[in-house]
Write a protein that holds these residues in place. Structure first.
Motif, PDB file in Angstrom:
ATOM      1  N   TYR A   1      35.693  33.048  33.800  1.00  0.00           N
ATOM      2  CA  TYR A   1      37.106  32.757  33.903  1.00  0.00           C
ATOM      3  C   TYR A   1      37.469  32.734  35.339  1.00  0.00           C
ATOM      4  CZ  TYR A   1      42.182  33.361  32.938  1.00  0.00           C
ATOM      5  OH  TYR A   1      43.492  33.308  32.786  1.00  0.00           O
TER       6      TYR A   1
ATOM      7  N   ASP B   1      32.695  34.350  37.712  1.00  0.00           N
ATOM      8  CA  ASP B   1      33.004  34.502  36.297  1.00  0.00           C
ATOM      9  C   ASP B   1      33.255  33.580  35.508  1.00  0.00           C
ATOM     10  OD1 ASP B   1      34.378  37.483  35.096  1.00  0.00           O
ATOM     11  OD2 ASP B   1      35.102  35.611  34.226  1.00  0.00           O
TER      12      ASP B   1
ATOM     13  N   GLY C   1      35.735  41.704  36.072  1.00  0.00           N
ATOM     14  CA  GLY C   1      36.431  42.445  35.416  1.00  0.00           C
ATOM     15  C   GLY C   1      36.572  43.771  36.263  1.00  0.00           C
TER      16      GLY C   1
ATOM     17  N   ARG D   1      35.694  45.244  40.068  1.00  0.00           N
ATOM     18  CA  ARG D   1      36.667  45.561  40.927  1.00  0.00           C
ATOM     19  C   ARG D   1      36.476  46.820  41.529  1.00  0.00           C
ATOM     20  NH1 ARG D   1      41.339  43.604  43.076  1.00  0.00           N
ATOM     21  NH2 ARG D   1      41.283  41.667  41.602  1.00  0.00           N
TER      22      ARG D   1
ATOM     23  N   LYS E   1      40.892  35.724  42.014  1.00  0.00           N
ATOM     24  CA  LYS E   1      41.563  36.991  42.459  1.00  0.00           C
ATOM     25  C   LYS E   1      40.833  37.953  43.164  1.00  0.00           C
ATOM     26  CE  LYS E   1      45.543  39.608  42.313  1.00  0.00           C
ATOM     27  NZ  LYS E   1      44.986  40.740  42.955  1.00  0.00           N
ATOM     28  N   LEU E   2      39.646  38.164  42.311  1.00  0.00           N
ATOM     29  CA  LEU E   2      38.852  39.194  43.020  1.00  0.00           C
ATOM     30  C   LEU E   2      38.499  39.074  44.362  1.00  0.00           C
ATOM     31  CD1 LEU E   2      37.531  41.970  42.533  1.00  0.00           C
ATOM     32  CD2 LEU E   2      35.583  40.884  41.381  1.00  0.00           C
TER      33      LEU E   2
ATOM     34  N   SER F   1      40.399  34.997  37.246  1.00  0.00           N
ATOM     35  CA  SER F   1      39.786  36.373  37.818  1.00  0.00           C
ATOM     36  C   SER F   1      38.750  36.441  38.816  1.00  0.00           C
ATOM     37  CB  SER F   1      39.170  36.966  36.388  1.00  0.00           C
ATOM     38  OG  SER F   1      40.013  37.235  35.351  1.00  0.00           O
TER      39      SER F   1
END
Length: 348
Positions: free
Chosen positions: A38, A36, A12, A16, A44-45, A41
């Motif tokens: 999810y 994570d 989250g 980040r 993407k990170l 997420s």
């Protein structure tokens, strides 16, 4: 020397902006995994920071990557379980505040830390500010004398962090404004007081806003039909065994002019006011009272929180925000919630 292997659990905003970004700057650290539940997420990170390994199962990540440092950036209800698992897997842990949901969970973390010989550092950024380092130096030099009274607070006019998110669900967060905002400034103030042993706590909590109140913090997603069973403000006082007192107020929403973060310390020789990280000092000289402000150009620079952890691990030093202090904090917070429920002072 091989670099320390780092992984982050939770992808989250705090992961980040603070943790992954912070450890990416450390020359002695290699980011090996992002985890994570999810997966989008986590992916993407990981992509944004050039990390190849992505997991949705932190146990599998610990087993396969064997990190030396893990950040725990997950909802409060998972802090204890994940932190203890990381410690037992051989990792040192940088856990976001609060350390856990309650003192019982915090005690389990402290026990696991002792059992494994690893370190837990709490993510309390106010402790790493340059102005905090300056105040500690003044205390070491005896500027304040004996501290007998302190006041602190973080009060928002409109700052509920989105209805229906885990912040407003007690089963996931452990509480509202007290456990969210209060942890930062109770910890900072107790640290500036020298961590006197708390004897008792008394106070109350209030849920006056929430659904339909339009007091949501700007930019936060909100579900008007979501769970909102936590307090949006808390107030109380802590009595110390050395006779000192600490009183506090924390609010996500209240009818005030604007959001304010504040600490006041009263000592027998001098006092201070820290408002929105701006410091004023008060003392008597020549029979007159003086207000003193530091030259901003000479205030110590902020300490790099992630760099501090890395430095401690490489040097064998102890961190400045240890799990043991998180346990002290949770005992006070538990006491306040008990006091509010039973409408009486609670001995700690």
């Amino acid at each position: 020397m091989a670099k320390l292997k780092y992984a982050c659990i939770g992808a989250g905003g705090i992961a980040r902006k603070k943790h992954v970004a912070g450890y990416a700057k450390q020359k002695d650290v290699e980011i090996v995994a992002i985890c994570d539940t999810y997966e989008p997420s986590a992916k993407k990170l990981a992509a944004d920071f050039g990390v190849n390994s992505v997991y949705t199962d932190y146990q599998k990540m610990l087993e396969e990557c064997k990190p030396d440092i893990v950040s725990v950036c997950t909802p409060n209800c998972t802090h204890a379980e994940i932190t203890i698992a990381c410690l037992r897997a051989g990792a040192n842990v940088h856990v976001e505040k609060p350390i856990a949901m309650n003192a019982q969970e915090a005690e389990a973390i402290v026990a696991a830390e002792a059992e494994t010989g690893k370190q837990v550092m709490l993510g309390l950024n106010k402790r790493f500010l340059g102005v905090t380092q300056l105040i500690h130096r003044l205390m070491d030099e005896g500027f304040f004398g004996d501290i007998y009274k302190a006041t602190c607070g973080w009060e928002r006019d409109s700052g509920i962090p989105g209805i229906g998110r885990w912040f407003t669900n007690k089963a996931l967060s452990g509480g509202g404004a007290l456990i969210d905002l209060g942890v930062h400034y109770l910890d900072l103030t107790l640290d500036l007081m020298g961590w006197p042993e708390a004897e008792s706590v008394s106070g109350n909590i209030f849920t006056n806003y929430g659904k339909g109140a339009e007091r949501i913090r700007r930019g936060y997603a909100s579900d008007p039909d979501g769970v909102y069973d936590v307090e949006d403000s808390a107030t109380g006082f802590v009595r110390m065994k050395n006779g000192a007192m600490l009183d506090f107020t924390f609010s996500w929403a209240s009818n005030i002019k604007k959001e304010v973060r504040h600490v006041t310390i009263l000592g027998t020789k001098g006092g201070l006011s820290l408002v929105d990280d701006k410091l004023e000092l008060y003392a008597q000289y020549g029979g007159s009272m003086f207000t003193l402000t530091p030259d901003e150009a000479t205030v110590p620079l902020d300490v790099d929180e992630c760099g501090h952890f890395v430095s401690c691990l490489l040097s064998g030093k102890r961190v400045s925000t240890p799990a043991a202090e998180g346990l002290k904090m949770m005992k006070i917070i538990d006491g306040l919630y008990e006091s509010a429920e039973n409408k009486r002072e609670v001995l700690l």
